[in-house]
Design a protein around this motif. Sequence first.
Motif, short mmCIF file in Angstrom:
data_model
loop_
_atom_site.label_atom_id
_atom_site.label_comp_id
_atom_site.label_asym_id
_atom_site.label_seq_id
_atom_site.Cartn_x
_atom_site.Cartn_y
_atom_site.Cartn_z
N THR A 284 49.81 -70.06 8.41
CA THR A 284 50.90 -70.99 8.71
C THR A 284 51.61 -71.42 7.42
OG1 THR A 284 49.72 -71.80 10.65
CG2 THR A 284 51.49 -73.18 9.81
N LYS A 285 50.85 -71.60 6.35
CA LYS A 285 51.44 -71.96 5.05
C LYS A 285 52.40 -70.86 4.58
CE LYS A 285 50.16 -73.50 0.40
NZ LYS A 285 49.02 -73.78 -0.52
N TYR B 276 55.54 -71.08 6.71
CA TYR B 276 56.38 -72.19 6.25
C TYR B 276 57.19 -71.77 5.03
CZ TYR B 276 54.05 -75.71 9.20
OH TYR B 276 53.58 -76.45 10.25
N ASN C 114 57.44 -79.76 2.34
CA ASN C 114 56.01 -80.05 2.40
C ASN C 114 55.70 -80.56 3.79
OD1 ASN C 114 53.33 -80.44 1.62
ND2 ASN C 114 53.73 -82.52 0.91
N ARG C 115 54.79 -79.89 4.51
CA ARG C 115 54.49 -80.28 5.88
C ARG C 115 53.84 -81.66 5.92
NH1 ARG C 115 55.31 -81.65 10.47
NH2 ARG C 115 54.21 -80.81 12.30
N GLN C 116 54.51 -82.58 6.60
CA GLN C 116 54.02 -83.95 6.76
C GLN C 116 54.10 -84.33 8.23
OE1 GLN C 116 52.73 -85.88 4.44
NE2 GLN C 116 53.13 -84.55 2.68
N HIS C 117 52.97 -84.66 8.82
CA HIS C 117 52.98 -85.06 10.22
C HIS C 117 53.60 -86.44 10.39
CE1 HIS C 117 50.70 -81.61 11.68
NE2 HIS C 117 50.01 -81.71 10.56
N SER D 128 56.58 -88.01 9.62
CA SER D 128 57.84 -87.35 9.32
C SER D 128 58.54 -87.90 8.09
CB SER D 128 58.76 -87.48 10.53
OG SER D 128 59.90 -86.71 10.33
N ASN E 137 60.52 -81.57 9.32
CA ASN E 137 59.26 -82.14 9.80
C ASN E 137 59.45 -82.85 11.14
OD1 ASN E 137 56.82 -81.78 8.04
ND2 ASN E 137 58.25 -82.48 6.46
N LEU F 51 59.64 -80.10 13.73
CA LEU F 51 58.32 -79.49 13.93
C LEU F 51 57.46 -80.38 14.83
CD1 LEU F 51 57.55 -78.11 10.36
CD2 LEU F 51 57.73 -76.74 12.44
N ASN F 52 57.45 -81.68 14.56
CA ASN F 52 56.68 -82.61 15.39
C ASN F 52 57.18 -82.59 16.83
OD1 ASN F 52 55.14 -83.38 13.19
ND2 ASN F 52 56.33 -85.22 12.76
N LEU G 139 58.27 -73.13 14.99
CA LEU G 139 58.40 -73.14 13.53
C LEU G 139 59.76 -72.65 13.05
CD1 LEU G 139 55.61 -72.09 11.03
CD2 LEU G 139 57.95 -71.31 10.70
#
Length: 340
Positions: free
Chosen positions: A198-199, A202, A215-218, A220, A225, A228-229, A278
């Motif tokens: 997945t990285k 991305y 940078n993936r951040q849940h 947001s 991001n 994606l959420n 994605l």
Amino acid sequence: MKDLSPSDLKAILHSKRANIYYLEYCRVMQKDGRVLYLTESLSNKGQENQYFNIPIANTTVILLGNGTSITQAAVRMLAQAGVLIGFSGGGGTPLYMANDVEQAIEWFTPQSEYRPTEYLQGWMKFWFDDEKRLSAAKQFQQARIEFLHKVWGKDKDLKNEGFTLTDSGIKTALIRFNERTQAATKQSDLLLTEAQLTKTLYKLAANSTKTEGFNRQHQSTDLANDFLNHGNYLAYGLAACTLWVLGIPHGFAVMHGKTRRGALVFDIADLIKDAIVLPWAFICAKENATEQEFRQQILQAFTDHKALDFMFEQVKSVALAHGEDESGENSLEKTKGEQP
């Protein structure tokens, strides 16, 4: 015209249903045998009410966002038509139920005693065996990559945006993913391999859409991001619908952990997230799309690539194949449809 009861509307299999609704600032109600949502708008005449019909026979999931309410009569009709109801925050994330639980995967599921039993029985035949559960997880991971190949190889819009599997870095990552998946001896190995792939995806998405410093951040922090959420929660809705129809509880995960509530929903949603959510999250962020535009794009992509069909096929395959007895013969009768 003959009156139809909600139970008469179940002719459309869940895997063939086209609609997911996210509603906010409205009231959902039953009126004249239909489920409607009511909104208020200002016009030259003052404040006016507008009613919109919800085709419940062709709907899988309804997400109720900020400023919504729903009547008991509407819930009854939705339940009879087999529609899942979720309560969420703005934009469909995070997902709540009756209480305020951050990031919980909870659903009010329609109550029916007539769902099929063979898939749950098959699931239980292998689930308590660590090796068989690991084998099922590997099968899901392989299916996930097959779906990625299928979607990215077929979708011209994604190809035009640079989402192809011809990149040498992606090819190397996929070969490594397959090797490590086959060699995995526990679920944590699979999760690590998944995170590494997945990285890489991305990175490809960021480069293709010229998204700097992603940078993936849940929690947001930017539009990519956010999308994606949002897209992931829509995928969770499809996964929850699949499991409910097949009668398999969310707690019997094969990859995300036996004690994580709702973990099987994550397992099933992962089948389609990399292939669809994605890339479109990055593309829509690049185009500065609105939440509604992104949601419409994702739902259309789910329909175009038959994402719900694919989920049903994979879950049924795992339930029946891994539920075989020692002689190799399946002790469960395979059914043609999802419901008796």
